[in-house]
Design a protein around this motif. Sequence first.
Motif, PDB file in Angstrom:
ATOM      1  N   LEU A  97       0.862  -1.194   0.000  1.00 31.18           N
ATOM      2  CA  LEU A  97       0.000   0.000   0.000  1.00 31.18           C
ATOM      3  C   LEU A  97       0.891   1.234   0.000  1.00 31.18           C
ATOM      4  O   LEU A  97       1.790   1.355   0.851  1.00 31.18           O
ATOM      5  N   GLU A  98       0.665   2.135  -0.935  1.00 31.42           N
ATOM      6  CA  GLU A  98       1.451   3.359  -1.048  1.00 31.42           C
ATOM      7  C   GLU A  98       0.528   4.571  -0.894  1.00 31.42           C
ATOM      8  O   GLU A  98      -0.477   4.691  -1.608  1.00 31.42           O
ATOM      9  N   GLN A  99       0.854   5.407   0.045  1.00 30.65           N
ATOM     10  CA  GLN A  99       0.064   6.612   0.292  1.00 30.65           C
ATOM     11  C   GLN A  99       1.013   7.792   0.466  1.00 30.65           C
ATOM     12  O   GLN A  99       2.035   7.672   1.148  1.00 30.65           O
ATOM     13  N   LYS A 100       0.678   8.910  -0.147  1.00 21.95           N
ATOM     14  CA  LYS A 100       1.483  10.123  -0.019  1.00 21.95           C
ATOM     15  C   LYS A 100       0.565  11.328   0.194  1.00 21.95           C
ATOM     16  O   LYS A 100      -0.607  11.315  -0.181  1.00 21.95           O
ATOM     17  N   GLY A 101       1.135  12.340   0.795  1.00 16.86           N
ATOM     18  CA  GLY A 101       0.394  13.586   0.958  1.00 16.86           C
ATOM     19  C   GLY A 101      -0.769  13.457   1.912  1.00 16.86           C
ATOM     20  O   GLY A 101      -0.690  12.806   2.971  1.00 16.86           O
ATOM     21  N   ILE A 102      -1.904  14.055   1.526  1.00 19.17           N
ATOM     22  CA  ILE A 102      -3.094  14.042   2.381  1.00 19.17           C
ATOM     23  C   ILE A 102      -3.607  12.627   2.609  1.00 19.17           C
ATOM     24  O   ILE A 102      -4.010  12.290   3.741  1.00 19.17           O
TER      25      ILE A 102
END
Length: 456
Positions: free
Chosen positions: A69-74
């Motif tokens: 799982l890749e999440q960036k920013g908000i």
Amino acid sequence: MKWPKRSIALPVAGLLIVGMACVMVLSTVLTLGVFLSTNVKTKQRMNADVVGKLLQSGRAYDSNGRLVLEQKGIPATIMGFANAEPSFWYLVSDGSQTVSHGTIPSSVDQIIKAAPSEIFASEFYYTAGEERFLALRLVDDSDPRVVIALGGISFSNFQTIFATLWAVWPQGLYHLLGLVLVTTVTIAAIAIRHTIATPVRRVVDAAAQIDGLPNGRRIPDADTPAELRPMVAAFNTALTRIDAAFEAQRNFLASASHELRTPLTKLRIKLDLVKDPQVREPLIRDATRLASIVTTSLQLARLSGQSFAFTSVDLTAIARSVITEHVPRAIKQGLEIELRAPKAKVAISGSEAAIRVALDNLIANSLRHAPSADIIVVEVLEAHQLKVIDHGPGIPTSEREAVLRPFVRGASAEAEGTGMGLAIVAQVIHAHGGSVVLGETPGGGLTVLLTFPHGG
């Protein structure tokens, strides 16, 4: 739309934009806060939907082909809110690999496994300890093998509002609100500009009609907005003070000139008794010039700032009458005064007394400054104009504007001049709304053209 420099409407429009934007944001936040605090089920459903979408969009594979799982920013911030909750859990499976977080209750695990793959989205409640949570199961419609399940979300109201506002951004809500904001502000800005400009324009138009005469026009304040009334009152007060000062100056000059006439007349009579001509003649010339200065000063004082009573007058009749008064002096100097006028009456709206004073000064100037000429011409034109033509030394072009002011004499003028004759002429014509043009006579000399407005 072109905005003028230092426009009042522009900063008002700017404040309106900022104010409306703040109101829209605050109202949205408050509405969501009130709604979420009174409806727990909706709050849980909104949070589950947002986190479910983040899990769907964040699914990826690393360089080794492992599911991650890749999440960036908000999105990473929102997932951080969820991961910080002890009760939060999720499961992401592509059929062969699984990524999970937290502890999945056994009862929920059974439901997830038992749910048919044909159901792409389902939600159900479960109890953990003394709390009741919402769980969500999602199946990727493009790949039924991908299953996402989550639950145990317990966001605060602030976290819920933050996540919800971010989630609705792709749906165009903010774009719609922005369009409404820009449209509303544009219309309001135009309305504000005209609302401000209309009363200001009325004040400007009223000020433009002020004639500068004592006790003349004032700016009316009956329909003036309350914000502009102090300015109008201050302007009218300033005009009243100027009137008072001008009237005091005018009265002083008139009184002084009047008081000087009697002793000057007596002095002139006594100078005739002086027997020595070499002494008598220079003194008489000086006394005569002084009397002329007093007379023209009195004329200027009477004309300055005076509001004339206009009637229909005939320029030809005035010219003929004034010429008649100067004929004896002209004959004595060996000059001829010729009147050229059309047969028809040349009628204008004006003050006969004031026009007589102006023409009298013009003819007197010509007699004084052109003694060696043969003729002086006074011409009345049908275009409501008067011309006085002489063949004297004339006035250089560079001095013509200056000699229309009081006590200014041309460089070639003789010592007997007072420097007020042409100033009186300019004062009279200005009061009539006309113009004075000093030109050169063909062959040498001065031509003065007086132009009066049409009407009679």
